[in-house]
Write an enzyme that holds these catalytic residues in place. Structure first.
Site: not given
Length: 461
Positions: A239, A313
């Site tokens: 990120k 996820r």
């Protein structure tokens, strides 16, 4: 912030809309009304005025509800708990729902002080609220404890809250509830939960699967699954620094399911409750998983890694597969899963997804009733082909960059087949700016609505 019940003197709080101010002032003692008018109090939303008594002490408090829709939020009055002088107060008039107002009062006083000099002791004497006879004190205190517990966990930085510490917090909750508790790690985790292991293998803080069970096994099975990514660098798809600043909150789903579990246990709801939390740190090292790697899942589906920053996820997939194996009546998963959800609905309104139209209606009604905002988005199956992989059963991200929150929900749906009802909440777990009853920082989202819906479905309340 909520004093013990008693008969001692309390100071009246009168909440008033702008349209009703003149009538209220006419009902006050002449000196108090004259003071309020001279002070220019107009009952603007969130404004307050401390009205003196004849001897010079505090006589009462006026609180403005504003005009029209300004008065709609019961949390507006939460501003008062940190604005008023120390003392004991009571709501006397103008409060439509005293329970919600008392909740707002308590939550508005919350401050995360663990790392401040003086610690949890605060800043000295505070304004306290005496509850009226219509308020269920035990239930209110359970909600306050659950929500402040969520906030404390989310606000704690990752150096003090890794997978082991998150497991310890869950163990403490299990102990107080009399629940069974186990943690899988190491070889046990690698053998049965390869996606959790893959995400956590880059960190020297070992991944874990937390498994808590409470209640009568003959009751309807309700399973809560919470994303417990204690810090998310993004992995090798790292990120930007600005996006990493809030990643201590990436275990907000885990914190929220623990808060919801506490409310269920406190209320002794007639359910067999299970809580599953995959607790990991998505770190960067020579052991970190890579883009284009392929891993099996607990369900047997193989997953190609399209992006290592879509790790939440993955850990949820293995936990959901485990939850689904016993065909529970309800699976709820909560996760700080996508930025796309924030783009669509902002930080205050988490989307939820389910195929069960009946439960969707129940949850939407509960959300409105308890003022805990949620909004249903569609599990739009025509988007499912975006998850296709050329070399595996599925990719973990969609092609094209569209509908990111829906795509993530569709990925999770692949791992739930047997549960009677499954609902997924894509939460933010954070207040980017302070609001009445909601200081900036970690936040519980959706758990009061979920509790109300679960209670109605399984306890008939």
């Amino acid at each position: 912030m909520l004093p013990a019940d008693g008969s001692g003197p309390t100071l009246a709080i009168r909440a008033v809309a702008a349209a009703d101010l003149a009538a209220l002032l006419d009902s006050l003692p002449p000196a108090a009304a004259t003071f309020a008018r001279a002070s220019g109090f107009e009952a603007a939303a969130g404004s307050h005025l401390v009205v003196p008594e004849a001897s010079g002490g505090i006589g009462s408090v006026l609180f403005g509800l504003g005009k029209g829709s300004d008065a709609a939020s019961p949390f507006l009055i939460g501003k008062l708990s940190t604005l008023l002088p120390a003392g004991d107060y009571r709501f006397e008039s103008g409060v439509a729902d005293e329970t919600l107002a008392a909740l707002a009062w308590a939550l508005g006083a919350y401050r995360f002080r663990r790392y401040k000099r003086g610690g949890e002791g605060g800043d000295g004497p505070v304004a306290r609220l005496k509850l009226g006879p219509t308020v269920d004190r035990a239930r209110l205190e359970s909600q306050i404890a659950a929500i402040t517990g969520v906030r404390d966990l989310v606000n704690t930085p990752a150096n003090d809250l890794g997978p082991a510490e998150l497991a310890a917090a869950a163990a403490e909750m299990a102990g107080s509830a009399g629940a069974s508790f186990r943690v899988l790690a190491g070889d046990d985790l690698a053998a049965g939960f390869p996606l959790i292991q893959a995400v956590g293998q880059g960190s020297d803080r070992a991944p874990r699967l937390i498994d808590l069970v409470w209640g009568d096994p003959d009751h309807p099975k309700v399973t809560l699954v919470g994303k417990g990514v204690c810090f998310d660098t993004g992995g090798l798809d790292i990120k930007p620094d600005t996006n990493m600043l809030l990643m201590k909150k990436d275990m907000g789903g885990a914190a929220n399911v623990l808060g919801l579990a506490r409310m269920i246990v406190d209320a002794r709801l007639p359910v067999r409750l299970r809580v599953l939390i995959p607790a990991v740190e998505n770190a960067i090292s020579g052991r970190a998983f890579r883009p284009s790697d392929v891993f099996p899942s607990r369900k047997g589906l193989t997953v190609e890694i399209g992006n290592t920053d879509a790790e939440g996820r993955l850990v949820l997939a293995d936990a959901l597969a485990l939850a689904d194996e016993e065909a529970p009546d309800l699976i709820v998963d909560m996760a700080t899963l996508t930025g796309a959800a924030r783009v669509a609905l902002g930080p205050d309104v988490p989307p939820f997804y389910t195929d069960d139209d009946g439960f969707a209606a129940e949850l939407a009604a509960a959300s409105a009733a308890v003022h805990d905002p949620l909004w249903r988005l569609p599990l739009w199956m025509p988007y499912a082909p975006m998850l296709e992989s050329k070399i595996a059963d599925t990719n973990n991200i969609g092609s094209g960059g569209f509908a990111g929150s829906i795509i993530a929900a569709l990925f999770l749906k692949k791992f739930v087949e047997r549960a009677r009802t499954w609902v997924h909440l894509d939460i933010y777990a954070w207040n980017p700016s302070p609001k009445p009853g909601r200081p900036d920082g970690g936040e519980a989202q959706g758990i009061r609505a979920l509790f109300a819906a679960i209670e109605k479905r399984y306890a008939g309340a």
